[in-house]
Design a protein around this motif. Structure first.
Motif, mmCIF file in Angstrom:
data_model
loop_
_atom_site.group_PDB
_atom_site.id
_atom_site.type_symbol
_atom_site.label_atom_id
_atom_site.label_comp_id
_atom_site.label_asym_id
_atom_site.label_seq_id
_atom_site.Cartn_x
_atom_site.Cartn_y
_atom_site.Cartn_z
ATOM 1 N N GLN A 197 10.087 -3.308 -3.135
ATOM 2 C CA GLN A 197 9.031 -3.963 -2.366
ATOM 3 C C GLN A 197 8.744 -3.203 -1.073
ATOM 4 O O GLN A 197 7.580 -2.959 -0.729
ATOM 5 N N ALA A 198 9.798 -2.812 -0.361
ATOM 6 C CA ALA A 198 9.613 -2.084 0.896
ATOM 7 C C ALA A 198 8.954 -0.731 0.657
ATOM 8 O O ALA A 198 8.104 -0.290 1.441
ATOM 9 N N PHE A 199 9.323 -0.058 -0.439
ATOM 10 C CA PHE A 199 8.729 1.234 -0.768
ATOM 11 C C PHE A 199 7.245 1.071 -1.089
ATOM 12 O O PHE A 199 6.415 1.889 -0.673
ATOM 13 N N GLY A 200 6.900 0.009 -1.824
ATOM 14 C CA GLY A 200 5.507 -0.239 -2.144
ATOM 15 C C GLY A 200 4.673 -0.541 -0.919
ATOM 16 O O GLY A 200 3.541 -0.056 -0.779
ATOM 17 N N GLU A 201 5.228 -1.332 0.007
ATOM 18 C CA GLU A 201 4.504 -1.679 1.238
ATOM 19 C C GLU A 201 4.348 -0.468 2.158
ATOM 20 O O GLU A 201 3.389 -0.402 2.932
ATOM 21 N N LEU A 202 5.262 0.487 2.047
ATOM 22 C CA LEU A 202 5.141 1.717 2.837
ATOM 23 C C LEU A 202 3.847 2.442 2.482
ATOM 24 O O LEU A 202 3.117 2.913 3.366
ATOM 25 N N PHE A 203 3.522 2.510 1.190
ATOM 26 C CA PHE A 203 2.320 3.216 0.750
ATOM 27 C C PHE A 203 1.073 2.340 0.822
ATOM 28 O O PHE A 203 -0.009 2.826 1.175
ATOM 29 N N SER A 204 1.207 1.058 0.481
ATOM 30 C CA SER A 204 0.012 0.206 0.406
ATOM 31 C C SER A 204 -0.474 -0.256 1.771
ATOM 32 O O SER A 204 -1.672 -0.381 2.007
ATOM 33 N N ALA A 205 0.468 -0.521 2.693
ATOM 34 C CA ALA A 205 0.077 -1.066 3.995
ATOM 35 C C ALA A 205 0.650 -0.281 5.165
ATOM 36 O O ALA A 205 0.522 -0.700 6.318
ATOM 37 N N ASN A 206 1.294 0.860 4.868
ATOM 38 C CA ASN A 206 1.908 1.693 5.904
ATOM 39 C C ASN A 206 2.908 0.896 6.746
ATOM 40 O O ASN A 206 3.044 1.105 7.948
ATOM 41 N N VAL A 207 3.605 -0.049 6.093
ATOM 42 C CA VAL A 207 4.666 -0.810 6.763
ATOM 43 C C VAL A 207 5.896 0.094 6.867
ATOM 44 O O VAL A 207 6.307 0.689 5.860
ATOM 45 N N PRO A 208 6.497 0.226 8.055
ATOM 46 C CA PRO A 208 7.654 1.130 8.195
ATOM 47 C C PRO A 208 8.748 0.820 7.181
ATOM 48 O O PRO A 208 9.091 -0.342 6.953
ATOM 49 N N PHE A 209 9.255 1.861 6.569
ATOM 50 C CA PHE A 209 10.354 1.750 5.606
ATOM 51 C C PHE A 209 11.636 1.933 6.396
ATOM 52 O O PHE A 209 11.986 3.029 6.828
ATOM 53 N N ASN A 210 12.358 0.854 6.627
ATOM 54 C CA ASN A 210 13.564 0.874 7.452
ATOM 55 C C ASN A 210 14.529 -0.137 6.846
ATOM 56 O O ASN A 210 14.427 -1.332 7.093
#
Length: 490
Positions: A197-210
């Motif tokens: 989920q975090a990896f997907g949000e990194l690309f779809s919404a540029n949410v920091p992957f941390n």
């Protein structure tokens, strides 16, 4: 021959341009320097007269060898490049790199070679600095205790630094050839969904992957990673995740150990208080039971009841003594104890009580093998660990006792959750090849009344009292275990 005024003017303009060029211009005819502009003088440091009179050689031996070789190739019809990199020797003894562009021309109606020499010393210095910078950066990437990675949107790893093998066990080649799901397939089941989920949000919404998660190494061990990344746009609209992860397994274990130590201390304080109060109650019950038995000597039935009460009180007293041992508040002796002799006594007890399919091994190498403490409590502590090992091998296996003297430095003592000074210690290891324990069991193994045995087959106080005894003797106890492979108490 008639030369009109416009031709003279044109040649004058051309000569003015050539002689003011920053690049050096030379014309070689009949293997002699027939012309050079002032820039050649500036490059070499020699005067125009010295250069044109052929009194100086301004080409290095390597450059002459290269030019002769290329000339021979051209004569024999082989293709040769038009631009060369050669060295020009300077009057002061130095040498500078130049880029030489050669072409055939006609000079004063006869064949000649035109050379344009450009000083590339600044470019060379920049290239060398760039190379050194790249080498420093590469050395930094390959030696820092983290792995740097680049991944496409579909999960395909397109770059990962070589030191990933130290952390993860897999080589760079194995990871790059592993496909889109190589990384995700090895995530711990409980962590997989949150990482995806975090990896997907990194690309779809540029949410920091941390994120922190567990992943399985090539050798099968589970490790904790701290991973962070950001999006970088490359090749037009295509996006890549640039990230870095580090192994935080040791930090996680240290935090858990310190939390466990604090919890055990709190439980110990509670258990100690309860045990003291319970002992006071037992003293009263035991006193009245003794009076009841003395007054019922002529009544066998009442006397039998009184005996049962006294027996139950003594069993309860044994339980409180274990609680006091765990809480480090019980009474104990302080004499010299030979731990090798203590282990031999435990082995002697075990040989008469354990499954014959269990093989007992001993490697008692500690010298000296003595410590200061209570021999009875220390024997009980070792026996409790051995019984736990025995119960972990219902189908037989190997039970081992090992000793050695170890030196704990200050750095090590700061990392463990026990307040013990640095110095020499007697280490006792009790190993089994049994069923092992999972992470959840290990977290509670030394807590009072915690047991994985069936009801009625254990009080859950054996290892708890062992923990208290070891701590009471200013020592430390640590367990390492792998499900299906066995357990070691150190």
């Amino acid at each position: 021959m008639h030369i009109d005024e416009s031709q003279i003017q044109s040649e004058g303009i051309f000569q003015g341009i050539v002689e003011n060029l920053q690049d050096g211009i030379i014309i070689v005819q009949d293997q002699k320097l027939a012309y050079c502009n002032p820039s050649v003088s500036g490059l070499t440091g020699y005067s125009m007269d010295d250069l044109l009179n052929g009194e100086v050689g301004f080409l290095s031996p390597q450059s002459i060898e290269l030019l002769v070789s290329r000339y021979q190739d051209r004569v024999e019809g082989r293709p040769v490049p038009q631009i060369y990199e050669i060295e020009i020797l300077q009057k002061g003894g130095g040498a500078i790199p130049v880029e030489l562009n050669l072409s055939k021309v006609s000079y004063h109606g006869r064949p000649a070679v035109l050379g344009i020499a450009r000083d590339i010393s600044k470019r060379k210095a920049f290239e060398e600095e760039l190379l050194n910078s790249e080498q420093r950066f590469r050395a930094l990437i390959e030696n820092v205790p983290v792995a740097i990675w680049v991944t496409a949107k579909n999960g395909k790893t397109v770059y990962i630094s070589p030191n990933v093998e130290q952390i993860y066990g897999y080589t760079v080649q194995e990871i790059l050839a592993g496909g889109d799901t190589f990384w995700f397939d090895r995530l711990f089941p409980d962590d997989r969904d949150k990482v995806i989920q975090a990896f997907g949000e990194l690309f779809s919404a540029n949410v920091p992957f941390n994120i922190e998660y567990r992943i399985q190494r090539k050798d099968g061990a589970w490790i904790w990673l701290y991973d962070r990344a950001k999006i970088v746009m490359e090749k037009g609209p295509e996006a890549f995740a640039y990230g870095v992860f580090s192994d935080i397994t040791e930090q996680k274990q240290m935090v858990q150990q310190f939390q466990q130590a604090e919890k055990m201390q709190a439980i110990g304080q509670l258990a100690g208080g309860v045990a003291h109060d319970f002992n006071n109650q037992l003293a009263g019950i035991l006193g009245y039971a003794d009076l009841l038995r003395d007054g019922a000597k002529d009544n066998p039935e009442l006397s039998h009841y009184a005996d049962n009460i006294i027996m139950a009180v003594k069993r309860a007293a044994d339980l409180t003594s274990q609680l006091l041992a765990f809480s480090r508040k019980g009474k104990y002796l302080s004499i010299t104890v030979d731990m090798h002799q203590t282990i031999l006594e435990v082995v002697s007890i075990l040989r008469h009580s354990i499954d014959k399919r269990i093989t007992i091994e001993q490697e008692l190498a500690a010298s000296p093998s003595t410590t200061i403490g209570d021999p009875s409590q220390l024997q009980s502590a070792i026996l409790n660990c051995a019984i736990n090992a025995r119960d972990a091998m219902p189908d037989g296996g190997v039970l081992g006792f090992f000793t050695k003297v170890v030196t704990l430095d200050e750095e090590f003592c700061k990392k463990i959750p026990y307040e013990i000074p640095s110095g020499e210690y007697l280490q006792i290891s009790i190993e089994d090849s049994g069923i092992g324990m999972d992470e959840g069991t290990v977290r509670h193994i030394f807590e009072p009344f915690f047991t994985t045995k069936e009801r009625g087959k254990g009080t859950g106080m054996g290892l708890a009292s062992t923990y208290g005894t070891i701590r009471n003797h200013r020592g430390a106890i640590h367990v390492t275990t792998t499900p299906g492979k066995g357990t070691t108490f150190n």
